[in-house]
Design an enzyme around this catalytic site. Structure first.
Site, mmCIF file in Angstrom:
data_model
loop_
_atom_site.group_PDB
_atom_site.id
_atom_site.type_symbol
_atom_site.label_atom_id
_atom_site.label_comp_id
_atom_site.label_asym_id
_atom_site.label_seq_id
_atom_site.Cartn_x
_atom_site.Cartn_y
_atom_site.Cartn_z
ATOM 1 N N GLU A 71 0.824 -1.216 0.000
ATOM 2 C CA GLU A 71 0.000 0.000 0.000
ATOM 3 C C GLU A 71 0.857 1.263 0.000
ATOM 4 O OE1 GLU A 71 -1.407 1.971 3.369
ATOM 5 O OE2 GLU A 71 -1.176 0.257 4.700
ATOM 6 N N ASP A 91 -17.510 5.359 13.310
ATOM 7 C CA ASP A 91 -16.270 5.338 12.550
ATOM 8 C C ASP A 91 -15.717 3.909 12.483
ATOM 9 O OD1 ASP A 91 -13.892 5.748 11.273
ATOM 10 O OD2 ASP A 91 -13.184 7.339 12.592
ATOM 11 N N ALA A 111 -13.329 1.489 6.194
ATOM 12 C CA ALA A 111 -13.783 0.801 4.977
ATOM 13 C C ALA A 111 -12.909 -0.414 4.661
ATOM 14 C CB ALA A 111 -13.783 1.772 3.808
ATOM 15 N N LYS A 132 -4.186 -1.876 15.212
ATOM 16 C CA LYS A 132 -3.565 -0.971 16.186
ATOM 17 C C LYS A 132 -4.434 -0.823 17.413
ATOM 18 C CE LYS A 132 -1.793 1.857 12.643
ATOM 19 N NZ LYS A 132 -2.876 1.471 11.773
HETATM 20 N N1 PSU Z 1 -1.333 1.228 9.364
HETATM 21 C C1 PSU Z 1 -0.156 1.885 9.481
HETATM 22 N N2 PSU Z 1 -0.011 3.060 8.849
HETATM 23 C C2 PSU Z 1 -1.004 3.549 8.053
HETATM 24 C C3 PSU Z 1 -2.241 2.833 7.917
HETATM 25 C C4 PSU Z 1 -2.345 1.684 8.607
HETATM 26 O O1 PSU Z 1 0.759 1.437 10.151
HETATM 27 O O2 PSU Z 1 -0.810 4.607 7.478
HETATM 28 C C5 PSU Z 1 -3.295 3.323 6.985
HETATM 29 C C6 PSU Z 1 -3.682 2.155 6.047
HETATM 30 O O3 PSU Z 1 -3.579 2.612 4.730
HETATM 31 C C7 PSU Z 1 -5.109 1.828 6.422
HETATM 32 C C8 PSU Z 1 -5.612 3.192 6.811
HETATM 33 O O4 PSU Z 1 -5.839 1.260 5.368
HETATM 34 O O5 PSU Z 1 -4.514 3.717 7.593
HETATM 35 C C9 PSU Z 1 -6.906 3.142 7.577
HETATM 36 O O6 PSU Z 1 -7.435 4.427 7.657
HETATM 37 P P1 PSU Z 1 -8.917 4.644 8.222
HETATM 38 O O7 PSU Z 1 -8.834 4.304 9.675
HETATM 39 O O8 PSU Z 1 -9.196 6.100 7.982
HETATM 40 O O9 PSU Z 1 -9.836 3.749 7.447
HETATM 41 MN MN MN Z 2 -12.639 6.115 9.520
#
Ligand code: PSU
Ligand code: MN
Length: 304
Positions: A25, A140, A143, A161
């Site tokens: 990613e 929240d 996705a 996390k």
């Molecule tokens: N884990 C990490 N660093 C990141 C992310 C996850 O260690 O930057 C990113 C990934 O791309 C994951 C996104 O898909 O955060 C999730 O964001 P949200 O909680 O807004 O869906």
């Molecule tokens: Mn979100």
């Protein structure tokens, strides 16, 4: 209409030969880590995949084109661009970005979509998005979870996390029919530390066991991804007792700053980086490298 997709020649020939390819990613590059650690890590992760004789394919959207494999210029561009110029892409905003000729980095959700379009079925990341704490009020929920329910790509991560609500994240994954397999231990890992205190729904000690289950899942027509959760290597772990107070602080700061939507995760990661004086980043890099290595082994196993 032809698909606006550019697959690097190296990736294209590996796919044509039925060789192992690992998708990576790019939100972690643009939004997840500071410069220059972000670009150094992006390169090191690609090298970790290569060392296992697989081909890395870092995914992003550049000037309206889906990129499967990034050359040095595009990698540098994502790693150094201002966040105003790089959209954090998920399923909801992917098409709009492409239609507008825009540039964006792909989250787990968007990377899975593009990997699948390219014919790649293994993907390594750090941690997936999940159900946020307080989701019962904020709704929240990343996705990434919905994508894991629908798109047949196996995602290797270090768990979820601890900034998230891990029990709720596991509940939603079960509801959505996503297999969750801890690698080499019974506990579901919590990104910076190895044991979230929760037992993973399934465990495998061997990539062959995971590959067989994956093949069977496809044969049975179960349209979903699969989540493989590998614990951070022991020497790189930050104990829960050390990082928990900092997570609590970072989440309180995010709320006080009024962070919502896609801004929450990058803000909280940046705050934890500051509060741990960089230790969270060192751990993050170690676990991503570990995941990339496992994903490359899995990709080889899947091809057998
Ligand atoms: N884990 C990490 N660093 C990141 C992310 C996850 O260690 O930057 C990113 C990934 O791309 C994951 C996104 O898909 O955060 C999730 O964001 P949200 O909680 O807004 O869906
Ligand atoms: Mn979100």
């Amino acid at each position: 209409m032809t698909l606006p997709i550019d697959i690097l020649p190296e990736v294209q020939s590996a796919l044509a030969d039925g060789g192992p390819v690992v998708a990576l990613e790019s939100t972690i590059i643009s939004h997840g880590m500071p410069h220059p650690q972000n670009i150094d890590t992006a390169r090191a992760v690609e090298d970790a995949v290569r060392r296992e004789n697989a081909v890395p394919a870092t995914i992003a959207v550049i000037d309206g084109r889906l990129k499967v494999g990034l050359d040095e210029a595009n990698l540098t561009r994502l790693a150094t661009a201002s966040l105003r110029d790089v959209t954090k892409l998920t399923r909801a905003n992917l098409a709009q970005c492409v239609a507008a000729g825009g540039t964006g980095s792909t989250t787990v959700a968007a990377t899975m979509i593009i990997a699948h379009l390219a014919g790649i079925d293994v993907f390594a990341t750090g941690g997936i998005g999940g159900v946020h704490r307080g989701a019962e009020a904020s709704f929240d929920i990343s996705a990434d979870l919905r994508e894991l329910a629908h798109t047949p790509v196996a995602v290797v991560c270090a768990g979820a996390k601890a900034i998230l609500d891990i029990p709720k994240t596991l509940e939603v994954l079960e509801t959505l029919g996503v297999p969750v397999i801890a690698y080499g231990q019974a506990a579901f890992p919590a990104f910076w530390y190895r044991d979230s205190g929760l037992t993973a729904p399934m465990t495998a000690d061997d990539t062959m066991v995971i590959a067989r289950a994956w093949a069977k899942q496809r044969q049975l027509g179960l349209q979903a991804g699969c989540l493989i959760a590998a614990p951070i290597p022991e020497n790189d772990e930050i104990p829960a007792s050390v990082i928990t107070p900092m997570i609590t602080q970072a989440l309180a700061d995010a709320e006080a700053q009024g962070m919502t939507h896609g801004a929450v995760t990058p803000y909280v990661l940046q705050r934890i980086f500051e509060l741990t004086e960089g230790a969270s980043l060192t751990a993050n890099i170690a676990l991503v490298l570990n995941n990339a290595q496992l994903a490359a082994k899995l990709a080889a196993e899947f091809r057998k």
